[in-house]
Design an enzyme around this catalytic site. Structure first.
Site, PDB file in Angstrom:
ATOM      1  N   ASP A  48       2.188  -4.042  -2.169  1.00 25.23           N
ATOM      2  CA  ASP A  48       2.385  -4.527  -3.244  1.00 25.23           C
ATOM      3  C   ASP A  48       3.494  -3.728  -3.929  1.00 25.23           C
ATOM      4  O   ASP A  48       3.438  -2.571  -4.053  1.00 25.23           O
ATOM      5  CB  ASP A  48       1.218  -4.326  -4.237  1.00 25.23           C
ATOM      6  CG  ASP A  48       1.274  -4.828  -5.695  1.00 25.23           C
ATOM      7  OD1 ASP A  48       1.024  -6.085  -6.036  1.00 25.23           O
ATOM      8  OD2 ASP A  48       1.965  -4.019  -6.544  1.00 25.23           O
ATOM      9  N   TYR A  53       9.897  -1.474  -9.648  1.00 27.29           N
ATOM     10  CA  TYR A  53       9.387  -0.284  -9.014  1.00 27.29           C
ATOM     11  C   TYR A  53      11.078   0.721  -8.125  1.00 27.29           C
ATOM     12  O   TYR A  53      10.690   1.494  -7.772  1.00 27.29           O
ATOM     13  CB  TYR A  53       8.563  -0.211  -7.875  1.00 27.29           C
ATOM     14  CG  TYR A  53       7.293  -0.810  -8.570  1.00 27.29           C
ATOM     15  CD1 TYR A  53       6.849  -1.038  -9.734  1.00 27.29           C
ATOM     16  CD2 TYR A  53       6.127  -1.203  -7.628  1.00 27.29           C
ATOM     17  CE1 TYR A  53       5.687  -1.426 -10.269  1.00 27.29           C
ATOM     18  CE2 TYR A  53       5.122  -1.765  -8.241  1.00 27.29           C
ATOM     19  CZ  TYR A  53       4.651  -1.944  -9.464  1.00 27.29           C
ATOM     20  OH  TYR A  53       3.496  -2.349  -9.697  1.00 27.29           O
ATOM     21  N   LYS A  78       7.379  -8.707  -7.981  1.00 22.94           N
ATOM     22  CA  LYS A  78       7.098  -9.158  -9.493  1.00 22.94           C
ATOM     23  C   LYS A  78       8.214  -9.440 -10.153  1.00 22.94           C
ATOM     24  O   LYS A  78       9.219  -8.690  -9.839  1.00 22.94           O
ATOM     25  CB  LYS A  78       6.129  -8.218 -10.080  1.00 22.94           C
ATOM     26  CG  LYS A  78       4.864  -7.669  -9.361  1.00 22.94           C
ATOM     27  CD  LYS A  78       3.757  -7.037  -9.849  1.00 22.94           C
ATOM     28  CE  LYS A  78       2.992  -6.328  -9.234  1.00 22.94           C
ATOM     29  NZ  LYS A  78       3.456  -5.051  -8.517  1.00 22.94           N
ATOM     30  N   HIS A 111       5.470 -10.082 -14.164  1.00 23.69           N
ATOM     31  CA  HIS A 111       4.780  -8.767 -14.159  1.00 23.69           C
ATOM     32  C   HIS A 111       4.000  -8.560 -15.676  1.00 23.69           C
ATOM     33  O   HIS A 111       3.037  -7.896 -15.618  1.00 23.69           O
ATOM     34  CB  HIS A 111       5.808  -7.676 -14.167  1.00 23.69           C
ATOM     35  CG  HIS A 111       5.493  -6.470 -13.625  1.00 23.69           C
ATOM     36  ND1 HIS A 111       6.330  -5.752 -12.548  1.00 23.69           N
ATOM     37  CD2 HIS A 111       4.289  -5.764 -13.611  1.00 23.69           C
ATOM     38  CE1 HIS A 111       5.768  -4.594 -12.458  1.00 23.69           C
ATOM     39  NE2 HIS A 111       4.516  -4.477 -12.981  1.00 23.69           N
TER      40      HIS A 111
HETATM   41  N1  LIG Z   1       0.830  -5.117 -12.399  1.00 24.06           N
HETATM   42  C1  LIG Z   1       0.994  -4.241 -13.043  1.00 24.06           C
HETATM   43  O1  LIG Z   1       1.305  -3.915 -14.406  1.00 24.06           O
HETATM   44  C2  LIG Z   1       0.810  -2.697 -12.308  1.00 24.06           C
HETATM   45  C3  LIG Z   1       0.785  -1.720 -12.901  1.00 24.06           C
HETATM   46  C4  LIG Z   1       0.508  -0.715 -12.357  1.00 24.06           C
HETATM   47  C5  LIG Z   1       0.401  -0.671 -10.964  1.00 24.06           C
HETATM   48  N2  LIG Z   1       0.203  -1.655 -10.112  1.00 24.06           N
HETATM   49  C6  LIG Z   1       0.188  -1.670  -8.756  1.00 24.06           C
HETATM   50  O2  LIG Z   1      -1.206  -1.021  -8.362  1.00 24.06           O
HETATM   51  C7  LIG Z   1      -0.991   0.093  -7.500  1.00 24.06           C
HETATM   52  C8  LIG Z   1      -2.030   0.934  -7.887  1.00 24.06           C
HETATM   53  O3  LIG Z   1      -1.755   1.545  -9.191  1.00 24.06           O
HETATM   54  P1  LIG Z   1      -1.322   2.889  -9.387  1.00 24.06           P
HETATM   55  O4  LIG Z   1      -0.500   3.370  -8.313  1.00 24.06           O
HETATM   56  O5  LIG Z   1      -0.923   2.898 -10.875  1.00 24.06           O
HETATM   57  O6  LIG Z   1      -2.606   4.006  -9.442  1.00 24.06           O
HETATM   58  P2  LIG Z   1      -3.863   4.186  -8.451  1.00 24.06           P
HETATM   59  O7  LIG Z   1      -3.880   3.637  -7.182  1.00 24.06           O
HETATM   60  O8  LIG Z   1      -4.991   3.871  -9.284  1.00 24.06           O
HETATM   61  O9  LIG Z   1      -3.739   5.793  -8.119  1.00 24.06           O
HETATM   62  C9  LIG Z   1      -2.681   6.202  -7.493  1.00 24.06           C
HETATM   63  C10 LIG Z   1      -2.626   7.628  -7.765  1.00 24.06           C
HETATM   64  O10 LIG Z   1      -3.854   8.096  -6.899  1.00 24.06           O
HETATM   65  C11 LIG Z   1      -3.914   9.338  -5.839  1.00 24.06           C
HETATM   66  N3  LIG Z   1      -4.469   8.996  -4.800  1.00 24.06           N
HETATM   67  C12 LIG Z   1      -4.417   7.855  -3.986  1.00 24.06           C
HETATM   68  N4  LIG Z   1      -5.440   7.901  -3.130  1.00 24.06           N
HETATM   69  C13 LIG Z   1      -6.286   8.941  -3.388  1.00 24.06           C
HETATM   70  C14 LIG Z   1      -7.389   9.683  -3.116  1.00 24.06           C
HETATM   71  N5  LIG Z   1      -8.243   8.942  -1.977  1.00 24.06           N
HETATM   72  N6  LIG Z   1      -8.015  10.745  -3.529  1.00 24.06           N
HETATM   73  C15 LIG Z   1      -7.207  11.446  -4.588  1.00 24.06           C
HETATM   74  N7  LIG Z   1      -6.006  10.882  -5.150  1.00 24.06           N
HETATM   75  C16 LIG Z   1      -5.510   9.630  -4.512  1.00 24.06           C
HETATM   76  C17 LIG Z   1      -2.102   8.722  -5.609  1.00 24.06           C
HETATM   77  O11 LIG Z   1      -1.279  10.004  -5.000  1.00 24.06           O
HETATM   78  P3  LIG Z   1      -0.535  10.059  -3.959  1.00 24.06           P
HETATM   79  O12 LIG Z   1       0.070   8.868  -3.666  1.00 24.06           O
HETATM   80  O13 LIG Z   1       0.109  11.465  -4.122  1.00 24.06           O
HETATM   81  O14 LIG Z   1      -1.517  10.202  -2.836  1.00 24.06           O
HETATM   82  C18 LIG Z   1      -1.389   8.539  -6.987  1.00 24.06           C
HETATM   83  O15 LIG Z   1      -1.122   9.412  -7.815  1.00 24.06           O
HETATM   84  C19 LIG Z   1       0.602   0.374  -7.826  1.00 24.06           C
HETATM   85  O16 LIG Z   1       0.886   1.238  -6.923  1.00 24.06           O
HETATM   86  C20 LIG Z   1       1.153  -0.918  -8.156  1.00 24.06           C
HETATM   87  O17 LIG Z   1       1.598  -1.343  -6.760  1.00 24.06           O
HETATM   88  C21 LIG Z   1       0.733  -2.909 -10.738  1.00 24.06           C
END
Ligand SMILES: NC(=O)c1ccc[n+]([C@@H]2O[C@H](COP(=O)([O-])OP(=O)(O)OC[C@H]3O[C@@H](n4cnc5c(N)ncnc54)[C@H](OP(=O)(O)O)[C@@H]3O)[C@@H](O)[C@H]2O)c1
Length: 277
Positions: A48, A53, A78, A111
């Protein structure tokens, strides 16, 4: 049906999307390329990204470096908020395809539900689908009201609504509405962007299963029948986040997790705010 890392969900136009994907927000350069390679080695088949980004180019390189054929990796990108409007949207997909170095994406999402231009933008998304530049089109951060507007004024029903969806933001009404319209939920920030990983209530449940809090949150999304896209750039976490197919959270514990709801938005805007009227 028992899920595994290869499990896919069939979208409303017949396209299949892997239930587990790798998020890439805030991941850049060599780091995101390596993350993609490790994820694909682990068995993920879904990445994704988004124009916003600023990593589409590196995502494309990562997929190519993995050596997997293009059609074995499901790529989502997106449309950013500055690119809404019919002509802008058509230009934006071309830019994203160029950045990624691919001829098509598997899923193209609007998005955010920007005010005033949603219908015109969605008509361009329909054109993109018809042209084969995206195998499926969907929305992100759309409320019921935003989706109703599209359904009333356009032809193609979105395949997906990618929303922030965790036990702490359990958007049940929106989930049920989307399910009723054949729109699949994708859970973003499924790990609460780390905010709740040390919440004692969650830690207690995780200990009971001998799992990490992150694994419980990902498994919760899967048992809610959502597609889930945890982000990590660390190999051991990428592997950990995929080890969620060999246990099941009981109905009782799912109910307890659902009860964690506190309307917590960890990043991004609130789609119910005036900005998106
Ligand atoms: N459509 C939208 O508006 C929207 C908004 C936000 C996000 N997204 C998408 O959704 C994806 C996921 O959301 P997100 O990146 O915001 O947050 P998330 O996946 O909830 O959390 C990511 C964070 O958690 C850490 N992490 C990952 N695995 C872990 C584990 N097993 N134990 C402890 N910490 C862990 C990562 O650090 P490290 O990388 O340092 O391991 C990073 O800091 C995004 O990357 C993006 O592709 C979409």
């Amino acid at each position: 049906m028992k899920l595994n890392i290869e499990s896919k969900i069939v979208l409303n136009n017949g396209v299949e999307i892997p239930v587990l994907g790798l998020g890439t927000l805030h991941a850049h350069g060599e780091s995101v390329q390596n993350a993609i390679i490790w994820a694909l080695e682990t068995g993920y088949r879904h990445i994704d990204t988004a124009k916003a980004y600023r990593n589409e180019r590196e995502v494309g390189i990562g997929v190519k470096r993995s050596g997997l054929p293009r059609d074995e990796v499901f790529i989502t990108t997106k449309l950013w908020n500055d690119d809404h409007g019919y002509d802008n949207t058509l230009a934006a997909i071309d830019q994203s395809l160029k950045n990624l170095g691919v001829d098509f994406v598997d899923l193209y999402l609007v998005h955010w539900p920007m005010s005033g231009r949603r219908v015109e933008t969605w008509k361009a998304m329909e054109t993109i689908l018809a042209a084969g530049k995206a195998r499926a089109i969907g929305v992100s951060n759309f409320t019921i009201q935003h989706i109703e507007e599209l359904l009333a004024e356009t032809e193609v029903i979105p395949a997906v609504n990618q929303i922030e969806f965790t036990p702490y933001l359990y958007q049940k009404e929106l989930q049920e509405y989307c399910e009723g319209k054949g729109i699949k939920i994708e859970a973003w920030s499924p790990l609460t962007s780390t905010v709740k990983l040390k919440d004692p209530k969650l830690v207690t449940i995780a200990a009971k299963y001998g799992r990490s809090p992150a694994q419980i949150l990902i498994r919760w999304s899967l048992q809610q029948e959502a597609i889930v896209i945890p982000k990590s750039v660390h190999k051991e976490r990428i592997i950990e986040n995929a080890q969620v197919f060999d246990f099941t959270i009981t109905r009782e514990d799912m109910d307890q997790l659902n009860g964690f709801h506190e309307d917590l938005r960890t990043s991004g805007w609130d789609p119910y705010s005036d900005k998106f009227k």
